[in-house]
Design a protein around this motif. Structure first.
Motif, mmCIF file in Angstrom:
data_model
loop_
_atom_site.group_PDB
_atom_site.id
_atom_site.type_symbol
_atom_site.label_atom_id
_atom_site.label_comp_id
_atom_site.label_asym_id
_atom_site.label_seq_id
_atom_site.Cartn_x
_atom_site.Cartn_y
_atom_site.Cartn_z
ATOM 1 N N ALA A 186 0.839 -1.204 0.000
ATOM 2 C CA ALA A 186 0.000 0.000 0.000
ATOM 3 C C ALA A 186 0.869 1.248 0.000
ATOM 4 O O ALA A 186 0.467 2.300 -0.500
ATOM 5 C CB ALA A 186 -0.914 0.004 1.228
ATOM 6 N N ASN A 187 2.050 1.143 0.591
ATOM 7 C CA ASN A 187 3.036 2.225 0.587
ATOM 8 C C ASN A 187 4.415 1.586 0.699
ATOM 9 O O ASN A 187 4.541 0.373 0.534
ATOM 10 C CB ASN A 187 2.757 3.248 1.703
ATOM 11 N N ALA A 188 5.424 2.360 0.991
ATOM 12 C CA ALA A 188 6.798 1.868 0.874
ATOM 13 C C ALA A 188 7.094 0.617 1.700
ATOM 14 O O ALA A 188 7.870 -0.234 1.272
ATOM 15 C CB ALA A 188 7.772 2.975 1.258
ATOM 16 N N MET A 189 6.499 0.485 2.876
ATOM 17 C CA MET A 189 6.860 -0.631 3.760
ATOM 18 C C MET A 189 5.688 -1.494 4.200
ATOM 19 O O MET A 189 5.900 -2.510 4.868
ATOM 20 C CB MET A 189 7.569 -0.103 5.018
ATOM 21 N N HIS A 190 4.453 -1.109 3.870
ATOM 22 C CA HIS A 190 3.291 -1.801 4.427
ATOM 23 C C HIS A 190 2.484 -2.505 3.338
ATOM 24 O O HIS A 190 2.198 -1.917 2.294
ATOM 25 C CB HIS A 190 2.395 -0.810 5.182
ATOM 26 N N LEU A 191 2.102 -3.743 3.630
ATOM 27 C CA LEU A 191 1.309 -4.515 2.687
ATOM 28 C C LEU A 191 -0.098 -3.936 2.557
ATOM 29 O O LEU A 191 -0.645 -3.367 3.511
ATOM 30 C CB LEU A 191 1.202 -5.973 3.159
ATOM 31 N N SER A 192 -0.684 -4.093 1.397
ATOM 32 C CA SER A 192 -2.071 -3.686 1.187
ATOM 33 C C SER A 192 -2.985 -4.639 1.962
ATOM 34 O O SER A 192 -2.569 -5.721 2.398
ATOM 35 C CB SER A 192 -2.425 -3.732 -0.296
ATOM 36 N N GLU A 193 -4.246 -4.244 2.107
ATOM 37 C CA GLU A 193 -5.195 -5.091 2.830
ATOM 38 C C GLU A 193 -5.331 -6.454 2.148
ATOM 39 O O GLU A 193 -5.358 -7.501 2.813
ATOM 40 C CB GLU A 193 -6.557 -4.394 2.897
ATOM 41 N N GLU A 194 -5.406 -6.454 0.832
ATOM 42 C CA GLU A 194 -5.533 -7.713 0.093
ATOM 43 C C GLU A 194 -4.305 -8.585 0.297
ATOM 44 O O GLU A 194 -4.407 -9.799 0.537
ATOM 45 C CB GLU A 194 -5.731 -7.429 -1.398
ATOM 46 N N ALA A 195 -3.115 -7.981 0.210
ATOM 47 C CA ALA A 195 -1.875 -8.757 0.362
ATOM 48 C C ALA A 195 -1.703 -9.266 1.788
ATOM 49 O O ALA A 195 -1.072 -10.310 2.010
ATOM 50 C CB ALA A 195 -0.678 -7.904 -0.040
ATOM 51 N N SER A 196 -2.268 -8.540 2.763
ATOM 52 C CA SER A 196 -2.136 -8.979 4.159
ATOM 53 C C SER A 196 -2.861 -10.303 4.404
ATOM 54 O O SER A 196 -2.494 -11.055 5.306
ATOM 55 C CB SER A 196 -2.652 -7.901 5.112
ATOM 56 N N VAL A 197 -3.888 -10.575 3.601
ATOM 57 C CA VAL A 197 -4.593 -11.863 3.736
ATOM 58 C C VAL A 197 -3.652 -13.005 3.360
ATOM 59 O O VAL A 197 -3.487 -13.977 4.111
ATOM 60 C CB VAL A 197 -5.864 -11.893 2.855
ATOM 61 N N GLY A 198 -3.013 -12.893 2.192
ATOM 62 C CA GLY A 198 -2.066 -13.921 1.762
ATOM 63 C C GLY A 198 -0.892 -14.048 2.722
ATOM 64 O O GLY A 198 -0.422 -15.156 3.003
ATOM 65 N N ASN A 199 -0.419 -12.928 3.232
ATOM 66 C CA ASN A 199 0.688 -12.962 4.179
ATOM 67 C C ASN A 199 0.283 -13.643 5.479
ATOM 68 O O ASN A 199 1.061 -14.401 6.066
ATOM 69 C CB ASN A 199 1.184 -11.539 4.461
ATOM 70 N N SER A 200 -0.943 -13.384 5.925
ATOM 71 C CA SER A 200 -1.428 -14.005 7.169
ATOM 72 C C SER A 200 -1.569 -15.516 6.998
ATOM 73 O O SER A 200 -1.311 -16.281 7.935
ATOM 74 C CB SER A 200 -2.773 -13.382 7.567
ATOM 75 N N GLU A 201 -1.976 -15.941 5.807
ATOM 76 C CA GLU A 201 -2.036 -17.378 5.535
ATOM 77 C C GLU A 201 -0.628 -17.981 5.553
ATOM 78 O O GLU A 201 -0.409 -19.085 6.061
ATOM 79 C CB GLU A 201 -2.702 -17.622 4.178
ATOM 80 N N ARG A 202 0.336 -17.232 4.990
ATOM 81 C CA ARG A 202 1.734 -17.671 5.012
ATOM 82 C C ARG A 202 2.230 -17.830 6.450
ATOM 83 O O ARG A 202 2.871 -18.832 6.801
ATOM 84 C CB ARG A 202 2.581 -16.631 4.270
ATOM 85 N N VAL A 203 1.900 -16.855 7.312
ATOM 86 C CA VAL A 203 2.288 -16.915 8.721
ATOM 87 C C VAL A 203 1.612 -18.097 9.406
ATOM 88 O O VAL A 203 2.244 -18.847 10.164
ATOM 89 C CB VAL A 203 1.933 -15.589 9.433
ATOM 90 N N GLY A 204 0.301 -18.278 9.159
ATOM 91 C CA GLY A 204 -0.431 -19.378 9.779
ATOM 92 C C GLY A 204 0.152 -20.735 9.418
ATOM 93 O O GLY A 204 0.303 -21.620 10.279
#
Length: 325
Positions: free
Chosen positions: A299-317
């Motif tokens: 979404a900006n230089a260092m933070h994932l977008s809301e949509e990308a945070s879903v995939g990242n959270s699945e990766r973490v899980g």
């Protein structure tokens, strides 16, 4: 001897009166949701809004039944959705997102971790989640002094006296002409607070009005890391590990994805991290330090977008599922 003691009778009476007033106010159930010692109360210059983010996280999670307690910078605040992690990991492994911001500082991450762990009887894991771009030398002290005074100092009870809970209301009356316990100069909207509560601490990263340039070349860090005799990550991780040990939980290290690529510029930092892991084989790091993804996911230089945070959270899980099974 009797006359010596009687000389202090006025002092004892004053202390007794103060204790009676404080007890009466405590019984009156003061409507004050703020941690007084956290704020500067400088109404002419205001205060930083990050303190309200921290305050809300503490209010929500000071008493928690979570198994996983996450702390760290804003990359984790925006990048990890607890309900998605739980869905991937299993709902019988409750997870909370206690991240705020890089301004908290590495010492501040520790103080928040300790605050959450004090009243978390079912906690098994302390998850430290940050961007690999946020090394201790960049965070400096941040808000850590305020957090220490409010949460860790042995004198923190002074700031928690019931009478001081009225300080905000009285100051609001003087400066704003309104008697209210809300802190106007750094108040979060009710919508933000509600979303915090409903999402177990996650909050989406605001998209920049102008598309920020997301670094996609070789990853680089603070110049102080170019000096091999000046490591800054390992000493801070050692302190965080001490907090985890104190509360008999395992420390897990997770790092937010980046759009840059690993290269020789970050070798001193990687060496520092590997040195820490070699000395503490019980620390869990289930994912790589550098995970490079497409810049469109930010979404900006260092933070994932809301949509990308879903995939990242699945990766973490999925990564944590390997830890728990």
């Amino acid at each position: 001897m009797t006359s010596y003691i009687s000389a202090f009778r006025p002092v004892f009476l004053v202390l007794l009166m103060i204790a009676a007033i404080e007890a009466s106010l405590a019984l009156a159930s003061v409507p004050e949701p703020y941690i007084g010692g956290l704020y500067s109360h400088q109404y002419l210059s205001g205060d930083v809004p990050q303190k309200r983010f921290v305050n809300e996280k503490i209010r929500l999670f000071k008493h928690t039944d979570a198994e996983f307690i996450q702390v760290g910078d804003s990359s984790g605040l925006n990048g990890v959705q607890p309900y998605v992690v739980e869905r991937t990991l299993g709902s019988h492994h409750p997870y909370i997102n206690g991240n705020c911001c890089g301004d908290t500082g590495y010492a501040g991450y520790r103080y928040l971790a300790e605050t959450f762990l004090r009243h978390a009887p079912r906690a098994k894991y302390l998850v430290f989640y940050t961007t690999p771009l946020c090394v201790p030398s960049l965070g400096r002290e941040g808000l850590s002094r305020s957090l220490y005074r409010a949460l860790i100092s042995p004198f923190r009870f002074v700031e928690a006296l019931p009478s001081l809970h009225y300080r905000i209301a009285i100051t609001n009356l003087v400066y704003y002409g309104t008697y209210s316990h809300l802190m106007f100069d750094n108040m979060l909207s009710s919508e933000v607070i509600k979303r915090f509560s409903e999402s177990k601490g996650w909050y989406p990263a605001p998209a920049s009005p102008k598309r920020e340039v997301v670094p996609t070349d070789e990853c680089d860090f603070d110049p102080s890391y170019n000096a091999p005799d000046n490591p800054t990550l390992k000493p801070e991780l050692e302190k965080l590990k001490a907090v985890a040990d104190k509360y008999h939980v395992k420390l897990i290290l997770l790092f937010n994805p980046v759009a840059c690529t690993a290269g020789p510029k970050i070798k001193p930092l990687v060496d520092d991290l590997n040195d820490f892991l070699q000395h503490h084989p019980d620390v869990i790091m289930p994912l790589p330090y550098i995970t490079t993804i497409n810049s469109d996911a930010f979404a900006n230089a260092m933070h994932l977008s809301e949509e990308a945070s879903v995939g990242n959270s699945e990766r973490v899980g999925k990564a944590l599922a390997r830890v728990t099974h």
